[in-house]
Design an enzyme around this catalytic site. Sequence first.
Site, short mmCIF file in Angstrom:
data_model
loop_
_atom_site.label_atom_id
_atom_site.label_comp_id
_atom_site.label_asym_id
_atom_site.label_seq_id
_atom_site.Cartn_x
_atom_site.Cartn_y
_atom_site.Cartn_z
CB SER A 164 -0.96 -0.03 1.20
OG SER A 164 -1.86 1.05 1.14
CB THR A 165 1.26 4.14 2.33
OG1 THR A 165 -0.14 4.22 2.51
CG2 THR A 165 1.86 5.53 2.26
CG HIS A 190 -4.13 -0.88 -0.97
ND1 HIS A 190 -3.89 -0.82 0.39
CD2 HIS A 190 -4.64 -2.12 -1.20
CE1 HIS A 190 -4.25 -1.96 0.95
NE2 HIS A 190 -4.70 -2.77 0.01
CG MET A 283 -2.29 3.21 5.32
SD MET A 283 -2.69 4.96 5.44
CE MET A 283 -3.67 5.19 3.93
CG ASP A 286 -5.65 -5.60 2.19
OD1 ASP A 286 -6.29 -6.65 2.39
OD2 ASP A 286 -5.39 -5.17 1.05
#
Length: 344
Positions: A164-165, A190, A283, A286
Amino acid sequence: MIKVLVIDDSPLIRMVLTEILQQAGDIEVVGVAEDPYEAREKIKTLHPDVLTLDVEMPKMDGISFLKNLMRLRPMPVIMVSTLTKQGSPVTLEALEIGAVDFIAKPSVNVASQLQSYAELLYQKIRVAHKAKLRPFKPHDDKDVTVVNEFKAFSSQAVLAIGASTGGTEAIKEVLIRMPTHCPPIVVTQHIPPVFSTSFALRMDKTCAITVKEAVDGDVLKPGFAYIAPGDQHLKVVRRGTQLHCLLDNGELVNRHKPAVDVLFHSLVESVGKHTSAVLLTGMGSDGARGLLALREVGAHTFAQDEATSVVWGMPRAAFEMNAAQALVPLPKVCQQLLKSAARN
């Protein structure tokens, strides 16, 4: 309080972002700037913790300003971007330079969407404030050494990556080292829809392997990486002797679509113990439960270590629930995945 400086040439966007951020409770807009030159002076006097930065501005564009900033005074930056085909390559370049994350420009004429936008913006500001930064150092991707120490891999092996991030750059660090005879790779990051297309094209130009945005029905082949589209879950299913990509337009999972958990759980059924999976920077949590499910069927499971993660959220969740067999620094992830898939 997290001190924010808003940098945008549009008075309306500056006003809207300021009004939204001032309602967060733990965020204070200490100033606004309409161009990078004004921003540079206000950074010196106001000492903000986080910047929001427009991409296109007069006098100096956001990318040039970001390069100077990350070289001379690295600080957390959220790019406020136009989420379009034109905007996505520039925003991905900003992430490469060192921006922590990006968000769309607010739709000021759609009041009903402002609350969900505000919550997302608050979350990104809070994460950026705690993110690990890296100074900008221009480098040539061609100088990266491909991992060629493993000559053959199990014909049943599949490599899986979730992030993600901070993930676009972390995924690049893994894929750019992959040899052309590596097992098939499936990736869930993401990312918005248009950006996933640009990201796949960017990776394909950079890497020795072939990188593509996954298409429903794609047959998994060695030397290929398949990236989940930004608006659909990616699953791997078995049809006869072949493995295929299956795109699923179902509900959000862990507030995301695509979701890493969806990919990992599909691999439990289709590939099982022959999977080698890693959860990279990001973050939230998931992918942690999916990684645990993979470990429980005998797959090789890893998570990025805290020291090399921009945000140690998803990898930490996996570590805390004992889903990862090992924590691995980012430069070693490619080698670790290949080692676990190598034919002895």
